[in-house]
Write a protein that holds these residues in place. Structure first.
Motif, PDB file in Angstrom:
ATOM      1  N   LEU A   1       0.830  -1.210   0.000  1.00 62.66           N
ATOM      2  CA  LEU A   1       0.000   0.000   0.000  1.00 62.66           C
ATOM      3  C   LEU A   1       0.865   1.262   0.000  1.00 62.66           C
ATOM      4  N   GLN A   2       1.985   1.230   0.714  1.00 66.22           N
ATOM      5  CA  GLN A   2       2.881   2.388   0.724  1.00 66.22           C
ATOM      6  C   GLN A   2       3.413   2.676  -0.675  1.00 66.22           C
ATOM      7  N   GLU A   3       3.783   1.644  -1.415  1.00 67.84           N
ATOM      8  CA  GLU A   3       4.300   1.837  -2.771  1.00 67.84           C
ATOM      9  C   GLU A   3       3.237   2.441  -3.681  1.00 67.84           C
ATOM     10  N   VAL A   4       1.997   1.986  -3.561  1.00 70.49           N
ATOM     11  CA  VAL A   4       0.920   2.525  -4.397  1.00 70.49           C
ATOM     12  C   VAL A   4       0.679   4.000  -4.062  1.00 70.49           C
ATOM     13  N   ILE A   5       0.679   4.319  -2.784  1.00 73.92           N
ATOM     14  CA  ILE A   5       0.469   5.712  -2.377  1.00 73.92           C
ATOM     15  C   ILE A   5       1.587   6.605  -2.914  1.00 73.92           C
TER      16      ILE A   5
ATOM     17  N   ILE B   1      -4.276   0.904  -7.957  1.00 69.02           N
ATOM     18  CA  ILE B   1      -4.150   2.175  -8.684  1.00 69.02           C
ATOM     19  C   ILE B   1      -5.468   2.549  -9.336  1.00 69.02           C
ATOM     20  N   ASN B   2      -6.138   1.577  -9.969  1.00 69.80           N
ATOM     21  CA  ASN B   2      -7.435   1.854 -10.592  1.00 69.80           C
ATOM     22  C   ASN B   2      -8.447   2.334  -9.565  1.00 69.80           C
TER      23      ASN B   2
ATOM     24  N   THR C   1      -2.337  14.881  -4.338  1.00 71.76           N
ATOM     25  CA  THR C   1      -2.093  16.222  -3.792  1.00 71.76           C
ATOM     26  C   THR C   1      -2.648  17.303  -4.715  1.00 71.76           C
ATOM     27  N   GLN C   2      -2.443  17.146  -6.022  1.00 70.27           N
ATOM     28  CA  GLN C   2      -2.971  18.123  -6.980  1.00 70.27           C
ATOM     29  C   GLN C   2      -4.500  18.148  -6.977  1.00 70.27           C
ATOM     30  N   SER C   3      -5.125  17.018  -6.675  1.00 68.60           N
ATOM     31  CA  SER C   3      -6.594  16.953  -6.632  1.00 68.60           C
ATOM     32  C   SER C   3      -7.151  17.384  -5.281  1.00 68.60           C
ATOM     33  N   GLY C   4      -6.272  17.716  -4.337  1.00 70.04           N
ATOM     34  CA  GLY C   4      -6.734  18.148  -3.020  1.00 70.04           C
ATOM     35  C   GLY C   4      -7.301  17.012  -2.187  1.00 70.04           C
ATOM     36  N   VAL C   5      -6.791  15.809  -2.398  1.00 70.46           N
ATOM     37  CA  VAL C   5      -7.303  14.630  -1.692  1.00 70.46           C
ATOM     38  C   VAL C   5      -6.286  14.196  -0.644  1.00 70.46           C
ATOM     39  N   LEU C   6      -6.765  14.033   0.590  1.00 67.73           N
ATOM     40  CA  LEU C   6      -5.936  13.475   1.650  1.00 67.73           C
ATOM     41  C   LEU C   6      -6.100  11.962   1.681  1.00 67.73           C
TER      42      LEU C   6
ATOM     43  N   LEU D   1       1.006   7.507  -6.510  1.00 66.68           N
ATOM     44  CA  LEU D   1      -0.118   8.402  -6.772  1.00 66.68           C
ATOM     45  C   LEU D   1      -0.103   9.652  -5.902  1.00 66.68           C
ATOM     46  N   GLN D   2       0.936   9.824  -5.113  1.00 67.27           N
ATOM     47  CA  GLN D   2       0.970  10.930  -4.161  1.00 67.27           C
ATOM     48  C   GLN D   2       0.832  12.278  -4.852  1.00 67.27           C
TER      49      GLN D   2
END
Length: 446
Positions: A311-315, A352-353, A323-328, A318-319
């Motif tokens: 899960l850390q690798e996926v985050i 990822i999907n 961040t650009q989408s304003g999603v925490l 997509l980090q």
């Protein structure tokens, strides 16, 4: 047998003693003048011998009675004292009674252990089991059946009538060897099959309940794959010559028609039409090729993966986009050492999907949050991707795993279908729950 032989010998000895006592009494009476005293003493002696014989036989009968009653009522805790106060015969008889009772105790303990072993197996298998008699009395129902039906106990078959009326009718009328299908109120498909046996003079019906959701999903995916292959084949066969003809027409226009005519406007219009046709044809071919992965997904290469690291690798991948989408985002893995057997690249693609879909599920929300959580439930590893976005409409929720179906303007409708197929190849499931205005939760079940 030894004890009984000694018992018979002792009876014969005591009878011989009594007979000899009578003979001796008659002989003494004929020799002495005081016959009355002889008769009194002889009678007392014979009475004592008869009492001892009676007591001896009665003690044996009493022990036999206790022994037979203990066997009759399955009370094998009785212990006969193996002392020799009553003689060697009783000692051996007590020993044999104790040995027989010990054999019964051992046989019952072994039977109870086997019963407990079988009951443990029945309660832990994933297939549901229900047994009931002709009166509807439920003799056994395992944990899997309780989970499938969403109940916590079942004593009488008629108790199903309120929550599962159709299931009650099916179980009541299901014949031996017949297979039927029942859908629970939460739309879980269950395959039912019955068998009847005679137990202690009564007919008992055994019903097997099997959740075939995975099998149906697999058949659905295979059907869509076959349809996609046919469509792709036919479309590609039709579009390839069109693209080729458009290229040929452009050469004719550039080298022949444009040189032989003065109507440049018509030539430009023809070039523009051919260019548009070529672009649309190539776009159609690219669109069809986009579904190649859906029909040619490679077999997973299984390896032991640490869920937290996965899960850390996926985050991390997509980090920037989140961040650009304003999603925490929030990550929770319990326990920290949780692992799964899976293909890392394929499961990463699924996550990822799902995370991309979750990041696009917000409209006006300001507290946009995606929660990734992993945990273990009854030996099954669960990974959840949850968002607090707009949610999915109920009518769309039923179709989101169908290939080509999408609610996005730019979506291809293949991501969730491919993700479910990947989980199918991992012998798992991809489930979804959603409430409009509250959010959506996708669950990867390994």
């Amino acid at each position: 047998m030894i004890g009984l032989r000694h018992f018979s010998i002792m009876i014969m000895i005591r009878i011989i003693v009594i007979v000899l006592s009578v003979i001796a009494l008659a002989w003494l009476a004929s020799r002495h003048t005081n016959e009355t005293l002889v008769y009194i003493l002889g009678t007392i002696f014979i009475f004592i011998q008869g009492s001892l014989l009676y007591q001896y036989v009665t003690n044996v009968n009493r022990k036999l009675t206790y022994f037979l009653e203990s066997v009759r009522y399955s009370d094998f805790t009785i212990n006969f004292r193996s002392d020799n106060k009553m003689g060697r015969t009783f000692k051996e008889l007590n020993q044999q009674f104790n040995e027989v009772l010990l054999a019964f105790r051992q046989a019952r303990a072994e039977k109870e252990a086997n019963l407990q072993y079988l009951n443990t197996i029945v309660q832990h298998i994933g297939t549901g089991l229900i047994t009931f008699d002709a009166n509807g009395q439920v003799n056994l129902i395992n944990n899997a059946a309780l989970r499938m039906l969403g109940i916590y106990r079942l004593h009488q078959l008629i108790e199903l009538k309120e929550k599962h009326p159709r299931l009650y009718d099916l179980l009541s009328d299901l014949d031996t060897g017949v297979r039927d299908l029942y859908r629970t109120p939460n739309d879980q498909p269950l395959a039912l099959q019955a068998a009847a046996i005679q137990l202690r003079g009564m007919w008992v019906k055994i019903v097997v309940l099997q959740n075939i959701q995975t099998e149906l999903q697999q058949q659905e995916i295979e059907s869509w794959q076959n349809l996609t292959r046919v469509l792709r084949h036919e479309i590609m066969n039709s579009m390839t010559p069109i693209v080729s003809l458009v290229g040929t027409m452009r050469l004719i226009v550039n080298e022949d028609i444009e040189r032989s005519t003065n109507d440049q406007e018509a030539v430009n219009d023809l070039k523009e039409a051919l260019s548009t046709l070529e672009k649309r044809s190539k776009g159609m071919m690219q669109f069809v090729n986009a579904y190649r992965d859906f029909t040619t997904l490679p077999k997973p290469v299984f390896a032991s993966l640490e869920v937290a690291e996965l899960l850390q690798e996926v985050i991390q991948l997509l980090q920037t986009d989140l961040t650009q989408s304003g999603v925490l985002w929030k990550l929770s893995v319990k326990p920290d050492t949780l692992t799964v057997k899976a293909d890392a690249s394929q499961i990463q693609q699924v996550l990822i999907n799902l995370i991309k879909n979750a990041s696009e599920a917000f409209s006006h929300q300001t507290d946009r949050l995606i929660t990734l959580s992993a945990y273990q439930l009854d030996g099954t590893v669960m990974i959840e991707v949850a968002d607090n976005g707009d949610g999915i409409e109920p009518e769309a929720l039923e179709n989101i795993f169908i290939p080509f179906y999408t609610t996005k303007k730019t979506g291809s409708g293949i991501g969730l279908s491919l993700s479910r197929q990947i989980l199918q190849q991992h012998n798992g499931q991809l489930n979804v729950e959603s409430q409009v205005g509250k959010g959506t939760v996708f669950t990867l079940v390994f």
